[in-house]
Design an enzyme around this catalytic site. Structure first.
Site, PDB file in Angstrom:
ATOM      1  N   HIS A  70     -11.157  -5.247   7.826  1.00 19.87           N
ATOM      2  CA  HIS A  70     -11.999  -5.210   6.629  1.00 19.87           C
ATOM      3  C   HIS A  70     -13.301  -4.432   6.852  1.00 19.87           C
ATOM      4  CE1 HIS A  70      -9.347  -8.567   5.729  1.00 19.87           C
ATOM      5  NE2 HIS A  70      -9.799  -8.622   4.486  1.00 19.87           N
ATOM      6  N   GLU A  92       0.810  -1.218   0.000  1.00 20.64           N
ATOM      7  CA  GLU A  92       0.000   0.000   0.000  1.00 20.64           C
ATOM      8  C   GLU A  92       0.843   1.267   0.000  1.00 20.64           C
ATOM      9  OE1 GLU A  92      -2.514  -3.347   1.185  1.00 20.64           O
ATOM     10  OE2 GLU A  92      -0.581  -2.621   1.956  1.00 20.64           O
TER      11      GLU A  92
END
Length: 325
Positions: free
Chosen positions: A129, A60
């Site tokens: 998540h 990321e």
């Protein structure tokens, strides 16, 4: 006019941007060959090629670091974080470079970067998540935070975000990705970033929501109407910058306010909205501003997350409590 779900509308916005502007590029883990984990970028690599729809490593910080370099050199990157909870690995790049570059260079360089992040609970996912951490990004100077509540707005807001010269955190409520469809115009459409919308007129209480909580708030307003309560509902659409004018105008009319979000209650967007109302409309209030929010815990796993999320029943109960004062 096609009927699309939110994931299809997001895909359409990116397809239109790629076709309209050669400086737009898509990048992220699995966004190319696999079409993204939620299939938001499906078929884009076949249409526009691997130089404009770029599969990256699972890194990321690298995805956002590359985006910074691209933006400085004239491109308009649209970067995908597979889940908003994975963006913490890129926090250094976002806070130190994406959010600061225009300020650091006294406007010499802008950062026309969109960072797409699926967020929120309601899909029985695992740890990291299901967060709703928009306050992190809204608290960071230099970033805009946009959160759509349906397919048409997702398409129009993403199009506007890609055209914006400044960086946008585009939070996508994944619980709404395929939950319903609505008509999306065939012609390109944009909405103004930083502008909220009164989606239901009323005079008894102002109910403010965004993202996945907007449909629940609308349903709660419909239930309240059966008791003779006319609730005005505002869809924020942009958490930062906040449309203070639309909020204050509604509060002066109704005198009662309920803010709904799935982010944790403490230090959440609702607290800032309360503060703005106290600053600009305190003497118009008939009752304290109330909030319905997620609890101050990590979103629990699987079926238990539905006890964590604001439900229609909770929204209705808190609205009635506010109306009773």
């Amino acid at each position: 006019m096609a009927e699309l779900n939110m994931i299809q509308a997001v895909n359409l916005a990116m397809r239109e941007a790629l076709a309209d502007d050669e400086s737009v590029v898509i990048l992220g883990q699995d966004v190319g060959v696999d079409g993204g984990i939620f299939r938001a970028t499906i078929d884009l690599i076949e249409e526009f090629g691997e130089e404009r729809v770029i599969d990256t490593p699972l890194a990321e910080s690298g995805i956002i670091g590359m985006s910074v370099g691209m933006a400085v050199n004239g491109l308009k990157p649209v970067a995908e974080m597979q889940f908003s909870g994975f963006a913490y690995q890129a926090f250094h790049q976002i806070e130190n470079h994406v959010a600061r570059f225009r300020w650091r260079t006294s406007g010499r360089f802008t950062m026309p970067i969109v960072i797409r992040m699926p967020y929120g609970a309601g899909v029985r996912a695992l740890e990291h998540h299901s967060e709703s951490r928009e306050a992190y990004w809204a608290h960071t100077p230099g970033l805009k935070v946009v959160i759509p509540s349906g397919p048409r707005k997702a398409r129009a807001l993403l199009a506007a975000s890609i055209k914006d010269p400044d960086p946008v955190i585009f939070y996508e409520p994944k619980a709404l990705y395929r939950s319903f469809k609505e008509e999306v115009p065939d012609e390109p459409e944009t909405l103004v970033i930083g502008k909220a919308e009164v989606v239901r007129a009323g005079e008894d209480i102002t109910m403010i929501a965004y993202g996945a909580m907007l449909p629940r708030t609308m349903e709660a307003a419909e239930r309240l109407e059966k008791d003779g309560v006319k609730a005005e509902v505002i869809d924020l659409m942009t958490v930062s910058p906040l449309d203070e004018e639309t909020i204050i105008t509604s509060v002066k009319k109704t005198g009662r306010v309920l803010v709904v979000h799935e982010a944790a209650r403490s230090f959440g967007p609702g607290a800032e909205i309360c503060a703005r109302i106290n600053d600009k409309a305190l003497f118009y209030l008939e009752a304290p501003v109330n909030r319905v929010a997620g609890y101050d815990i990590h979103p629990p796993y699987f079926a238990r997350e539905h006890h964590y999320l604001p439900s229609v029943a909770r929204i209705v109960d808190e609205a009635r409590e506010t109306l009773s004062i």
